[in-house]
Each structure stands twice: as C-alpha cells, then as structure tokens.
Design an enzyme around this catalytic site. Structure first.
Site, PDB file in Angstrom:
ATOM      1  N   ASP A 257      45.293  28.651  15.870  1.00 47.81           N
ATOM      2  CA  ASP A 257      45.849  28.490  17.130  1.00 47.81           C
ATOM      3  C   ASP A 257      46.924  27.582  16.834  1.00 47.81           C
ATOM      4  O   ASP A 257      46.987  26.451  16.566  1.00 47.81           O
ATOM      5  CB  ASP A 257      44.935  27.497  18.109  1.00 47.81           C
ATOM      6  CG  ASP A 257      45.360  27.735  19.514  1.00 47.81           C
ATOM      7  OD1 ASP A 257      46.552  27.745  19.742  1.00 47.81           O
ATOM      8  OD2 ASP A 257      44.455  27.486  20.288  1.00 47.81           O
TER       9      ASP A 257
ATOM     10  N   GLY B 197      50.371  35.546  22.833  1.00 46.11           N
ATOM     11  CA  GLY B 197      51.064  36.670  23.000  1.00 46.11           C
ATOM     12  C   GLY B 197      52.700  36.608  23.014  1.00 46.11           C
ATOM     13  O   GLY B 197      53.283  37.408  23.569  1.00 46.11           O
TER      14      GLY B 197
ATOM     15  N   ASP C 118      44.865  32.735  27.487  1.00 46.07           N
ATOM     16  CA  ASP C 118      43.408  32.404  27.580  1.00 46.07           C
ATOM     17  C   ASP C 118      43.023  33.306  28.927  1.00 46.07           C
ATOM     18  O   ASP C 118      43.383  33.243  29.952  1.00 46.07           O
ATOM     19  CB  ASP C 118      43.095  31.138  27.717  1.00 46.07           C
ATOM     20  CG  ASP C 118      43.463  30.266  26.324  1.00 46.07           C
ATOM     21  OD1 ASP C 118      43.849  30.794  25.398  1.00 46.07           O
ATOM     22  OD2 ASP C 118      43.442  28.985  26.520  1.00 46.07           O
TER      23      ASP C 118
END
Length: 498
Positions: free
Chosen positions: A404, A446, A467
């Site tokens: 992440d 994204g 999310d």
C-alpha cells in the site's frame, strides 16, 4: 397606538427568523458515516490535524475520506443545509474529490472536482420537504489516494425540534432476505481454475477445489516429477525443478460417483495465472485484527465451503506489525530484531505457526505492508528494508503481499508518476530474490492509470479504485467504473477493483 403597532411588527419579524433547531454535523453519531479510509474525525482532519482547506483553518467540522457516505432521515423537517467543504491541506498533491448533497435521490448540490490547495466552497441548500438527505464524497473517478475531505462548519437548520438519534440511518433493511446461489450437488464436482502457475524450484501448493458429499478422495494422473497429492485433502505439494507445461488429470470420488478434470500446471516465470480469490481482514476487523481472528477466518472459509469453489487467500491487512508509540500495549515492541528482520506485534506471537495453521486448512496466507516508513495506520512498514522483509515473508510461508503506497507520499512528495512506480519496482526485485511464490498486489488506489503500467513494475494485480465498503453506493460506483481496464489484464496480471 404607535407603540402597540411597533411591538406587533417586531414580534412578527422574530417569528420568521428564529429557527426551531440547528443541528451540527460534529454533534451527530458518525458511526454510520462510511469512509474509504479510517473513521470520521470530529473537529479534526482524517489524520487528526486542524481542519484546513486552501490555507483557511476551521474549528468545527468532520474529517472524512473518499468515498464517503452519510445518510440522514430528516423526514420533511429540514429548512437549510449549510457547510464549507474542500480537500484538506494535509493531503498529498494527488488528492481529488467531489462533494454531493442528495435529497430523496436527487442531486441538490454538486461541488465539481476539488483538489488540494483549492479554496473552500460554501454550501447553502434549501432542503424543505426532503425526507432522506445524503452527504456524499466521491473520489472524482481517479482512485481515492490521499482523498482527505472536510465538512467544515456543517449544520442543518430544522423547522422543528427532533431527537438527534432519529436522524441517523445506519443501514437499509431488506424485508425478505434471499439467497440466489443454488445448492451444490452431493455428486463430486471439481471447481475452480483449470490452470496453475509456479516458478521452478519454489514450493508448490495447490488445493483441488471440489464439492460433493464428504468424504471425497482425490488422485491425479501425470503429475510432474516432484509433486504429490494428499488423497484425503486434495492438497498438492512438492517442487518442480524444470520449466514446462504439464497436462494432468485430477479425480475426485465419493460414494455416489467420481469426476475427472484436466488440469494444466505451468512451471515458468509467471504465477497468478487467474485472478486470486480470498478474504481480507480490514473491513471486518481493521486494527483490532489478531492471530485468533485470522484462524477463525480460515476456519470459516473451510467450513462454509468457499474453499471448495476456489477461494484461497486469508489476508491480514494493516495492524499486524509493531506500531511505534501505540496506545495499545499489544501493538508495542521491537519493530525489528538485531539483524533488521521484521517482527510481528504481540497480537501475532508466531507468524510461522499461523502460516502452518492456514496451510493445513488448504488455504494460503497474505500480509500487508507499505513502501513508506509506516503503513496507513501507522505500523512498521518496509522502507529501506525491502530485501529483509521479502526474506522474512518467505521464511514465514507468506503467499501474498498487499503493498500500500500510503506513507511513501511522505518520502517522495512530488506526487509524480515516478513516485508511484519506483517503490513497487524495488519490492518486486526483492521478492524475486526469495525462493517462494508470493502474489504481489499493488495498492495505490487506482491513481495515475496504474492499469497501464502495473505489469511493467511487476504487479500480479493492482487496485483500480479506492477502498470498497459493504453498501450499494460503493459497489455500484466501483463495479460500473471498470470499462476499458480489461485490455490491460492478462494471465499473471489483473485489475483489482477492491
């Protein structure tokens, strides 16, 4: 006579200017506000700082994060909705959102796309006659990375007094629950993908997904040299030394009959030949995750029968490493050992034992980290320790890494395409040095059209969106926003709409 007339006029004016009740957003129960990241923060930004939009500071408001929804039942008693909104100054340069006020399924106000540094926008909307009022923040269709959004000085002027608790809509109930999935047959059936990839020399682990009345016995014809199948569990293990395409036949048999299926094993440079299927801990447990909850998830995946349809991964999201300065003593400890190798926190006392537990169920273990110094929730991450962490994952028996971007924005503040790509190349190189197949999941929400370059930096999958959350707003926005991405997917490289 003049005095009486003046007094009557004064009182008449008063009766039209005094509101029955003013309700501030920061005084409501915000547990029903759905955020794309973290819980909403009262009178603070989403990261707990002073609310600040375009350099302007605010004392009152709510810090949120796209995609965010909050639904209120004002039942026709509202008069006006007022707020000042924008992207918080703490966000990185990639943050972009759009605010909406929705009344009874109609858009009452729309901000247009807002970015960090833009001046705040004021909202003053007539809500008379509205029954259901929705506060929505979207990710502006470019992923929700750094989408730190603020509702400042937000209030609802009411026509009459109401209880605050009556305003909150926590869930939309379906009167008659129903299940459309047909029941499986008692006869044996082999499910799941018909192809599986492995790198030569790395451990092979695959569970034949089969439904039917238990017990079922398993066998396989023409398995490549080095592999064996457990006849009771259907788990295939071992190691393939030579590259090649191996055509095998799997068999599942119970007292009612048997079934066969062709199965191709591809030993080469590419793994994850089909999209990975599994479960992630965040939406269920967030930072409250621990080893016993992960074991329970593995038990449920097996007991529910999902494993028999190809569901494979049990993934630990944020909150499993050491958190410097944590309020929870279970998250404290030495982040790394004397050799710099990563440690789990006290909630995960034995990662190798946890991995073995999950593998014995026929499932695989995934973990979460970040290329920055810390994870999104402030736990130890991989910055400048990539080789050590990849080796540690291999030693523990990890099968999947969600990586992440998060705090890497603090390492490289440029917000450039290179800042998104560079750390993923580093971890890809580190994973390639260990003798274990670890699915590599790129998570940067994204942004920067990651689907166009995810393969280039070595991703097995990449998030195409922010999310998700368990409501129709999120599912519909994400699900209907994927058109065009499919041309970038291929065996070993997949779009991941969370």
């Amino acid at each position: 006579m003049r005095k009486k007339t003046f007094f009557f006029l004064f009182c008449t004016i008063c009766s039209f200017t005094i509101n029955a009740q003013t309700i501030w957003l920061d005084k409501l129960d915000l547990s029903a506000m759905k955020n794309g990241w973290r819980a909403p923060q009262v009178n603070k930004s989403i990261e707990g700082n002073t609310l600040s939009i375009g350099g302007q500071k605010f004392d009152r408001g709510v810090g949120a994060h796209a995609t965010s929804t909050f639904l209120l039942n004002i039942d026709g008693n509202g008069k006006r909705f007022l707020a000042t909104v924008g992207v918080d100054d703490e966000a990185s340069s990639v943050g972009s959102v759009e605010f909406f006020i929705v009344g009874d399924k109609k858009t009452l106000w729309q901000s247009g796309i807002m970015r960090k540094g833009m001046a705040p926008k004021n909202i003053d909307v007539d809500i008379k006659g509205i029954s259901k009022l929705g506060l929505l923040i979207t990710d502006a269709n470019d992923g929700n990375g750094a989408d730190h959004a603020d509702w400042c000085d937000t209030k609802i002027e009411m026509l009459k007094d109401v209880s605050l608790s009556s305003l909150i809509i926590k869930e939309i109930k379906i009167d008659t629950p129903y299940i459309l999935t047909p029941k499986t047959s008692d006869y044996p059936q082999i499910n799941g993908a018909k192809v599986f990839g492995v790198k030569p020399g790395n451990p092979f682990f695959y569970t034949v997904p089969a439904t039917g009345k238990r017990p079922i016995t398993f066998s396989a014809k023409n398995l490549p040299e080095g592999l064996t199948i457990n006849p009771q569990t259907g788990i295939i293990t071992g190691k393939i030394d030579k590259e090649g395409i191996y055509k095998t036949t799997l068999t599942a048999k119970n007292k009612l009959g048997k079934t066969e299926r062709e199965f191709t094993i591809s030993a080469g440079s590419t793994i994850c030949l089909t999209p990975p299927m599994g479960w992630n801990s965040w939406n269920c447990w967030a930072e409250a995750v621990d080893a016993n909850k992960i074991k329970a998830a593995a038990d449920a995946m097996a007991k529910s029968g999902l494993i028999n349809h190809g569901w494979t991964y049990i993934n630990i999201d944020d909150g499993w490493t050491v958190q410097p300065g944590a309020a929870d003593s279970m998250a404290l400890g030495d982040a790394r050992d004397k050799d710099g190798m990563l440690n789990a926190n006290k909630k995960f006392p034995d990662m190798k034992a946890l991995s073995n537990y999950i593998h014995n169920k026929g499932l695989k273990l995934g973990v979460y980290s970040s290329p920055g110094p810390t994870t999104c929730a402030g736990y130890t991450a991989s910055y400048q320790h990539e080789d050590m962490d990849a080796l540690r994952y291999s030693q523990w028996g990890v099968d999947y890494l969600k990586y992440d971007l998060c705090s890497y924005y603090k390492v490289d503040t440029s917000g450039s395409l290179g800042a998104s790509q560079h750390p993923y190349r580093i971890m890809r190189a580190s994973l390639d040095k260990v003798n274990r197949d670890i699915v590599y999941s790129i998570c940067q929400y994204g942004t920067m059209n990651v689907w166009e370059w995810g393969t280039e930096v070595g991703g097995n999958c990449w998030r195409t969106t922010g999310d998700i959350s368990d409501n129709w707003t999120y599912v519909s926005q994400i699900g209907f926003g994927q058109a065009g991405h499919e041309k970038y997917a291929s065996p070993g490289h997949w779009n991941d709409p969370d």
